[in-house]
Structure formats: C-alpha cells, structure tokens
Design a protein around this motif. Sequence first.
Motif, PDB file in Angstrom:
ATOM      1  N   LYS A   5      52.979  34.298  49.854  1.00  0.00           N
ATOM      2  CA  LYS A   5      52.069  34.152  48.714  1.00  0.00           C
ATOM      3  C   LYS A   5      50.641  33.872  49.179  1.00  0.00           C
ATOM      4  O   LYS A   5      49.675  34.351  48.583  1.00  0.00           O
ATOM      5  N   ALA A   6      50.517  33.092  50.255  1.00  0.00           N
ATOM      6  CA  ALA A   6      49.187  32.842  50.816  1.00  0.00           C
ATOM      7  C   ALA A   6      48.595  34.135  51.351  1.00  0.00           C
ATOM      8  O   ALA A   6      47.383  34.375  51.235  1.00  0.00           O
ATOM      9  N   THR A   7      49.460  34.989  51.911  1.00  0.00           N
ATOM     10  CA  THR A   7      49.008  36.295  52.395  1.00  0.00           C
ATOM     11  C   THR A   7      48.487  37.148  51.244  1.00  0.00           C
ATOM     12  O   THR A   7      47.424  37.776  51.338  1.00  0.00           O
ATOM     13  N   VAL A   8      49.231  37.169  50.138  1.00  0.00           N
ATOM     14  CA  VAL A   8      48.821  37.954  48.967  1.00  0.00           C
ATOM     15  C   VAL A   8      47.519  37.422  48.383  1.00  0.00           C
ATOM     16  O   VAL A   8      46.594  38.198  48.078  1.00  0.00           O
ATOM     17  N   LYS A   9      47.423  36.104  48.246  1.00  0.00           N
ATOM     18  CA  LYS A   9      46.213  35.497  47.682  1.00  0.00           C
ATOM     19  C   LYS A   9      44.994  35.821  48.541  1.00  0.00           C
ATOM     20  O   LYS A   9      43.967  36.300  48.035  1.00  0.00           O
ATOM     21  N   ALA A  10      45.096  35.569  49.835  1.00  0.00           N
ATOM     22  CA  ALA A  10      43.968  35.827  50.735  1.00  0.00           C
ATOM     23  C   ALA A  10      43.654  37.316  50.798  1.00  0.00           C
ATOM     24  O   ALA A  10      42.487  37.720  50.857  1.00  0.00           O
ATOM     25  N   GLY A  11      44.707  38.136  50.760  1.00  0.00           N
ATOM     26  CA  GLY A  11      44.521  39.583  50.817  1.00  0.00           C
ATOM     27  C   GLY A  11      43.735  40.108  49.634  1.00  0.00           C
ATOM     28  O   GLY A  11      42.770  40.865  49.803  1.00  0.00           O
ATOM     29  N   TYR A  12      44.114  39.691  48.431  1.00  0.00           N
ATOM     30  CA  TYR A  12      43.400  40.178  47.245  1.00  0.00           C
ATOM     31  C   TYR A  12      42.004  39.565  47.128  1.00  0.00           C
ATOM     32  O   TYR A  12      41.086  40.202  46.598  1.00  0.00           O
ATOM     33  N   ASP A  13      41.824  38.333  47.613  1.00  0.00           N
ATOM     34  CA  ASP A  13      40.477  37.774  47.652  1.00  0.00           C
ATOM     35  C   ASP A  13      39.554  38.672  48.479  1.00  0.00           C
ATOM     36  O   ASP A  13      38.385  38.874  48.144  1.00  0.00           O
ATOM     37  N   LYS A  14      40.101  39.242  49.565  1.00  0.00           N
ATOM     38  CA  LYS A  14      39.293  40.060  50.469  1.00  0.00           C
ATOM     39  C   LYS A  14      39.145  41.508  50.001  1.00  0.00           C
ATOM     40  O   LYS A  14      38.100  42.126  50.208  1.00  0.00           O
ATOM     41  N   VAL A  15      40.198  42.065  49.394  1.00  0.00           N
ATOM     42  CA  VAL A  15      40.144  43.506  49.065  1.00  0.00           C
ATOM     43  C   VAL A  15      39.789  43.778  47.605  1.00  0.00           C
ATOM     44  O   VAL A  15      39.798  44.927  47.174  1.00  0.00           O
ATOM     45  N   SER A  16      39.462  42.749  46.845  1.00  0.00           N
ATOM     46  CA  SER A  16      39.269  42.915  45.406  1.00  0.00           C
ATOM     47  C   SER A  16      38.390  44.118  45.057  1.00  0.00           C
ATOM     48  O   SER A  16      38.775  44.972  44.255  1.00  0.00           O
ATOM     49  N   TYR A  17      37.232  44.210  45.672  1.00  0.00           N
ATOM     50  CA  TYR A  17      36.307  45.298  45.325  1.00  0.00           C
ATOM     51  C   TYR A  17      36.739  46.632  45.918  1.00  0.00           C
ATOM     52  O   TYR A  17      36.493  47.686  45.329  1.00  0.00           O
ATOM     53  N   ALA A  18      37.401  46.594  47.074  1.00  0.00           N
ATOM     54  CA  ALA A  18      37.907  47.837  47.665  1.00  0.00           C
ATOM     55  C   ALA A  18      39.085  48.374  46.855  1.00  0.00           C
ATOM     56  O   ALA A  18      39.277  49.588  46.747  1.00  0.00           O
ATOM     57  N   TYR A  19      39.866  47.467  46.286  1.00  0.00           N
ATOM     58  CA  TYR A  19      41.030  47.861  45.499  1.00  0.00           C
ATOM     59  C   TYR A  19      40.625  48.425  44.139  1.00  0.00           C
ATOM     60  O   TYR A  19      41.185  49.420  43.664  1.00  0.00           O
ATOM     61  N   ARG A  20      39.624  47.794  43.487  1.00  0.00           N
ATOM     62  CA  ARG A  20      39.209  48.246  42.159  1.00  0.00           C
ATOM     63  C   ARG A  20      37.745  47.920  41.927  1.00  0.00           C
ATOM     64  O   ARG A  20      37.355  46.754  41.990  1.00  0.00           O
ATOM     65  N   GLU A  21      36.960  48.949  41.671  1.00  0.00           N
ATOM     66  CA  GLU A  21      35.566  48.736  41.302  1.00  0.00           C
ATOM     67  C   GLU A  21      35.489  48.207  39.875  1.00  0.00           C
ATOM     68  O   GLU A  21      36.483  48.168  39.155  1.00  0.00           O
ATOM     69  N   ASN A  22      34.315  47.819  39.453  1.00  0.00           N
ATOM     70  CA  ASN A  22      34.152  47.277  38.094  1.00  0.00           C
ATOM     71  C   ASN A  22      34.557  48.279  37.024  1.00  0.00           C
ATOM     72  O   ASN A  22      35.072  47.908  35.970  1.00  0.00           O
ATOM     73  N   ASP A  23      34.330  49.549  37.296  1.00  0.00           N
ATOM     74  CA  ASP A  23      34.764  50.621  36.404  1.00  0.00           C
ATOM     75  C   ASP A  23      35.970  51.288  37.043  1.00  0.00           C
ATOM     76  O   ASP A  23      35.873  51.833  38.153  1.00  0.00           O
ATOM     77  N   ALA A  24      37.118  51.237  36.369  1.00  0.00           N
ATOM     78  CA  ALA A  24      38.352  51.762  36.953  1.00  0.00           C
ATOM     79  C   ALA A  24      38.404  53.280  36.993  1.00  0.00           C
ATOM     80  O   ALA A  24      39.306  53.865  37.591  1.00  0.00           O
ATOM     81  N   GLY A  25      37.454  53.941  36.344  1.00  0.00           N
ATOM     82  CA  GLY A  25      37.380  55.399  36.402  1.00  0.00           C
ATOM     83  C   GLY A  25      38.643  56.073  35.908  1.00  0.00           C
ATOM     84  O   GLY A  25      39.181  55.743  34.843  1.00  0.00           O
ATOM     85  N   SER A  26      39.149  57.025  36.701  1.00  0.00           N
ATOM     86  CA  SER A  26      40.326  57.809  36.310  1.00  0.00           C
ATOM     87  C   SER A  26      41.579  56.956  36.186  1.00  0.00           C
ATOM     88  O   SER A  26      42.535  57.348  35.508  1.00  0.00           O
TER      89      SER A  26
END
Length: 208
Positions: A5-26
């Motif tokens: 769970k710590a891996t998931v939390k830290a991972g999404y903290d770091k990749v948040s913008y790479a995973y999804r921009e403010n506009d989700a587009g398609s």
Amino acid sequence: MNDPKATVKAGYDKVSYAYRENDAGSETERYREMAEEFTGKVPKGSKVLDLGCGCGVPAAKLLSSRYRVTGVDLSEVQIERARALVPDAEKFICCDMTEADFSEGEFNGIVSFYAIIHLPVEEQYELFQSIYRWLASGGYFLVTTGHEAWTGTERNWLKVEGADMFWSHHDRDTYAGWFGSIGFDIVNERFIPEGDSGHTLFLLRKPK
C-alpha cells in the motif's frame, strides 16, 4: 517485501500527472461508455461513492454532473487534484479504502475503476463485504477486477523515475464466486482488453 500500500501511495503521488492530465481527453468517452449502464439505473441526485477516485477525472467529474459524489483515494496528490478539478463533487477523502467508514445503506451506487486491483488480494473480499453493506437495497456497484490472476510490481512505472507500482488480483471466476457468496446479483459483465490481457467489468446489484 515493502508494504504494497505504501508502494501504491508513493507511486501515485509521483505519477499523478503522467497517469492523467487535468483534461482526460479521449479517456472521458471510454469511461462514459463503461459507466453507461450504471448511470442508466442509478437515479439522478443519488449519493454515489467513487473508490480509488484518483485525480477525479474522468470518472468523478462525469458522475458529479448527475450525482452527489464522494471520492476516496490513498494518494494525497491525487486527492488534492480531485478537489481542484471536480468542485461539484460532495467531498473527497484521502484514506485507505479498507479503512473508510460509511453508514449502512449510505449510497445508491458505488464505482471503482482500476483501483481495487492495487489492493492485496487477501484484503479484497472483506472490502467487497463492506461495499455491500454501504450500498442501499437495490443499489448498484460497478467495478473493474482482474481477468487473470496476477500479483506483482513494476519499477519506474510510466517511465517515471523512482515510481514503483503494485497490482494484485484474482481471476474472473474467483471474483464472480465472491460476489455471489456475498449476496450481489451480477447484472452484467464484460471483458475490457488492455495490452496482452485485460480486466473484467462487473455491474452488480444489491437485491431489495
């Protein structure tokens, strides 16, 4: 092994913008299509819970145009973005979804897209029991699960240096058996392809 769970939390903290921009587009239309049967059955204005809401787009944003949405996510960065990107939602809570505390029958609908698969499999059945309890009678639960059983991690996910990610899921038949034993009716299901494999999208109902 590190705490997954710590891996998931830290991972999404770091990749948040790479995973999804403010506009989700398609991606917005893809999520709209996945949620179409859910939104056709859950009455407008209902209370809906989004477990693993991420930054709020596109799912919580789509849902908040129809429902009173509560979002839950483990990542502080994701929740901070969700509060900014989806101001029409009722509230966003930063916590471990297995530790969330809601009243019995509080929600008419619950969704979880690509989120419970980040939870260790040994904790998932109990969470599904909680979800059943949080749903009102006749309420609907829309969830993406694994299609084939797999548990593992990926280093530098999405090519973000130092961002590791953890996944854990059973196969489709195991999930279907779990849902039946808890008391859900399976309204519909379909395979959602991704790369060489994919996920199962279940629409479940708590009987009246």
